[in-house]
Design a protein around this motif. Structure first.
Motif, PDB file in Angstrom:
ATOM      1  N   ARG A  82       0.804  -1.228   0.000  1.00  0.00           N
ATOM      2  CA  ARG A  82       0.000   0.000   0.000  1.00  0.00           C
ATOM      3  C   ARG A  82       0.838   1.280   0.000  1.00  0.00           C
ATOM      4  O   ARG A  82       0.316   2.362   0.206  1.00  0.00           O
ATOM      5  N   ILE A  83       2.138   1.152  -0.190  1.00  0.00           N
ATOM      6  CA  ILE A  83       3.023   2.319  -0.199  1.00  0.00           C
ATOM      7  C   ILE A  83       3.614   2.490  -1.591  1.00  0.00           C
ATOM      8  O   ILE A  83       4.091   1.528  -2.193  1.00  0.00           O
ATOM      9  N   THR A  84       3.583   3.719  -2.099  1.00  0.00           N
ATOM     10  CA  THR A  84       4.182   4.005  -3.406  1.00  0.00           C
ATOM     11  C   THR A  84       5.140   5.177  -3.289  1.00  0.00           C
ATOM     12  O   THR A  84       5.019   6.013  -2.380  1.00  0.00           O
ATOM     13  N   LEU A  85       6.071   5.232  -4.212  1.00  0.00           N
ATOM     14  CA  LEU A  85       7.015   6.349  -4.227  1.00  0.00           C
ATOM     15  C   LEU A  85       6.298   7.653  -4.561  1.00  0.00           C
ATOM     16  O   LEU A  85       6.735   8.737  -4.153  1.00  0.00           O
ATOM     17  N   GLY A  86       5.166   7.560  -5.273  1.00  0.00           N
ATOM     18  CA  GLY A  86       4.387   8.756  -5.568  1.00  0.00           C
ATOM     19  C   GLY A  86       3.829   9.395  -4.311  1.00  0.00           C
ATOM     20  O   GLY A  86       3.777  10.627  -4.187  1.00  0.00           O
TER      21      GLY A  86
END
Length: 644
Positions: free
Chosen positions: A386-390
């Protein structure tokens, strides 16, 4: 749960409605704590306080083991007790300690004297355990009625008939109807001999303990009635105190043949497995392949048989009972959280702690350890979905730097605080990491790469309790403080996301301020969760050469734990848009479920007594660290004008 997992339905989940009804009717005190009422060097009497038998029996057995090692033989007795389940279950810890064990207990009157019609004795189970080298112990567990009364209860629920010779109806006539048998009485095994053995047990556990006779206690199978106040007794014997351990294991405790070349006395016996009826009259689930053969008393089965090769058990079969226990705890915690509110992880931990007595059962140990380690790491790895670089890019450079610096300084502050309070450095790292990153999840993740000691396990659980409680308190208090301070929505989101420990409480606190604050708080919090990987990686690298570093079996832990590599891989895949929303949601739910399972397992492994041994310093550490990170982030927001 242990009885159900072993196939002993008469003493498994079928008893839960009975226990619940007895609590509601006041026949048993659910919150009673056992205490030692009297003791000497080789004897101890535990008062169950009209509560459930299991905690009191655990204490009595533990005391008997310790005293037998000093005195050669010891008895641990229990008074003012309740139904104590399968008697052999309580002796598993005795065998694990290399001691011979005996267990006795009385029960409400359900069995007449031989030739009689009115019940005056309980079925009064007897159990014995004999440890062996290179094999599971020989375990015998039998009630003194022809069969255990619980078998009639199971037959009645299934609508099945029972054989003649098991029970009498209320008028004293033989019956095949289990319901009539439950309303009547059980027949003693072996006639007069079985009845006299029941009398011996009755006197042993009542006259010596002050407990009630079975005839004075109302039936377990009715909701209303008096408090049974029954008794149990456990005897532990050290083989080394008599002929010596070497002689004992050669004569009766070896797996195979002793030096003289003749089969040992127990070579033909397989270990106990509740739920499988043996061929001797009356045993309740004793797994013994000995058969009554020709010769006086059928003794040929015990004198020359060769021990069969034990069946290879798959890892799944070995882990299943413990996983089932953790699953039931997790489901109960989820139910409480969804219907009554409150932190799911905290409920799982507290329920697990209340079931600590199950940890003495070696049959669930494998599954408990599997949930506490492997399932935990899988849950942490899945957080990456559930974690993105965006999301990190949306945070902004200034806020990102503040979060990183606050995290690093909080962990460092935890180490310094631990040193000042004369606590181990590991406690500072664990508490600082839990407060600085993501609460209970971080505490479990950091713990998984620290040296695997009992002290660290206990501190981990206390940290989980502490950060969960503090996170909940912060969720309620911080929104009001932010309004008083005049913070706007973005500033409030940065503060809440940068200081509150657990993700759920961050989101809730943000939404209390407003939608914009909730969105900002969530982004900041997810960035903190992303920082879990480098922090845990650094700690793992620091402790990689420690003799008790977390690893598989005897192998030294790798440079980078596999679950951290999986975490990074999932973050990169999520950033690339590989996962559709449905997959992300499902993975998040699975991650949460795995973490609940692991915290339940950690609770089962630890006792309240062990937690109390940690003292007041850990509580102070968590509280001071929470105040430290809150003050640090607030000063940074004001000083650098973040979110303005």
């Amino acid at each position: 749960m242990a009885a159900e997992a072993q196939g002993l339905a008469s003493h498994g989940l079928s008893r839960v409605p009975m226990y619940a009804g007895h609590i509601e009717a006041g026949r048993v005190i659910g919150h009673a704590q056992p205490r030692i009422q009297a003791e000497r060097a080789g004897a101890v009497l535990v008062d169950a306080g009209n509560g459930f038998a299991f905690p009191a029996c655990e204490l009595a057995v533990r005391e008997a083991i310790a005293r037998a090692k000093n005195c050669g033989i010891a008895i641990g007795a229990v008074c003012n007790s309740h139904h104590f389940g399968a008697a052999a279950y309580h002796l598993e810890a005795v065998a694990a300690a290399g001691l011979v064990g005996l267990a006795f207990g009385n029960s409400p009157a359900a069995m007449p004297a031989a030739g009689g019609k009115r019940a005056i004795f309980g079925t009064n189970p007897i159990a014995a355990v004999f440890p062996r080298q290179g094999a599971k112990p020989v375990t015998i567990d039998l009630s003194l009625s022809e069969v255990a009364r619980g078998k009639l209860m199971v037959a009645a629920k299934k609508g099945e008939a029972i054989p003649l010779g098991w029970a009498l109806d209320a008028q004293g006539n033989p019956t095949t109807d289990p319901a009539k048998g439950l309303a009547g009485s059980m027949l003693p095994a072996g006639g007069t001999k079985g009845a006299m053995l029941a009398l011996i047990v009755e006197l042993l556990v009542t006259a010596l303990t002050g407990s009630q006779f079975g005839a004075e206690a109302d039936s377990f199978f009715v909701k209303e009635g008096n408090q049974p106040r029954l008794g149990q007794a456990f005897i532990a014997i050290d083989p080394g105190a008599l002929a010596g351990s070497a002689t004992y294991f050669a004569r009766g405790g070896a797996d195979g043949r002793h030096a003289g070349g003749r089969g040992c006395a127990c070579a033909g016996l397989s270990p106990f497995r509740p739920g499988r009826q043996s061929q001797q009259p009356g045993p309740r689930g004793a797994r013994s392949h000995a058969r009554t053969r020709e010769g006086a008393g059928g003794m040929s089965a015990l004198t020359g048989g060769q021990s069969p090769q034990p069946r290879a058990r798959t890892f799944l079969a070995a882990a299943l009972p413990g996983v089932m226990v953790c699953t039931v705890i997790a489901l109960a915690a989820t139910f409480l959280s969804e219907h009554y509110g409150g932190p799911q992880l905290l409920y799982a931990l507290l329920i697990g702690l209340s079931l600590h007595f199950l940890s003495a059962n070696p049959q669930i140990k494998s599954g408990i350890n599997f949930c506490a380690k492997t399932v935990l790491r899988a849950g942490v790895a899945l957080l990456g979905v559930r974690i993105t670089l965006g999301q990190v890019a949306q945070l902004g450079v200034g806020a990102g730097i503040v979060v990183v610096v606050a995290l690093a300084l909080t962990v460092l502050f935890g180490v310094l605080l631990a040193r000042w309070l004369k606590r181990p450095r590991e406690e500072g790292l664990l508490s600082g990491g839990a407060v600085a990153i993501c609460g209970a999840s971080a505490a479990m993740a950091v713990s998984s790469v620290l040296p695997q000691t009992k002290e660290n396990e206990r501190f981990t659980l206390l940290a989980v309790v502490g950060v969960t409680v503090l996170s909940t308190v912060a969720m309620v208090i911080y929104p009001f403080l932010l309004k008083l301070a005049g913070f706007n929505a973005t500033q409030s989101g940065i503060f809440l996301g940068g200081t509150i420990h657990d993700v759920a409480q961050v989101v809730a606190a943000g939404m209390m301020v407003g939608q914009d604050a909730g969105d900002a708080a969530t982004v900041v919090k997810l960035f903190r969760v992303m920082l879990l990987m480098p922090v845990v990686l650094l700690i793992a690298f620091t402790y990689r050469k420690h003799p008790q570093a977390a690893g598989d079996g005897d192998k030294r832990a790798g440079l980078v734990p596999g679950f951290l590599l999986a975490f990074v891989a999932l973050v990169l895949l999520a950033s690339a848009g590989v996962f559709p929303p449905a997959v992300t949601q499902a993975a998040s739910s699975v991650s949460r479920g795995f973490l609940v399972l692991s915290i339940a397992a950690a609770g089962v492994k630890t006792s309240f007594e062990d937690l109390m041994k940690l003292g007041w310093q850990p509580v102070v550490m968590l509280l001071v660290e929470t105040v430290f990170i809150a003050g640090l982030v607030m000063v940074a927001i004001v000083a650098f004008g973040l979110g303005v």
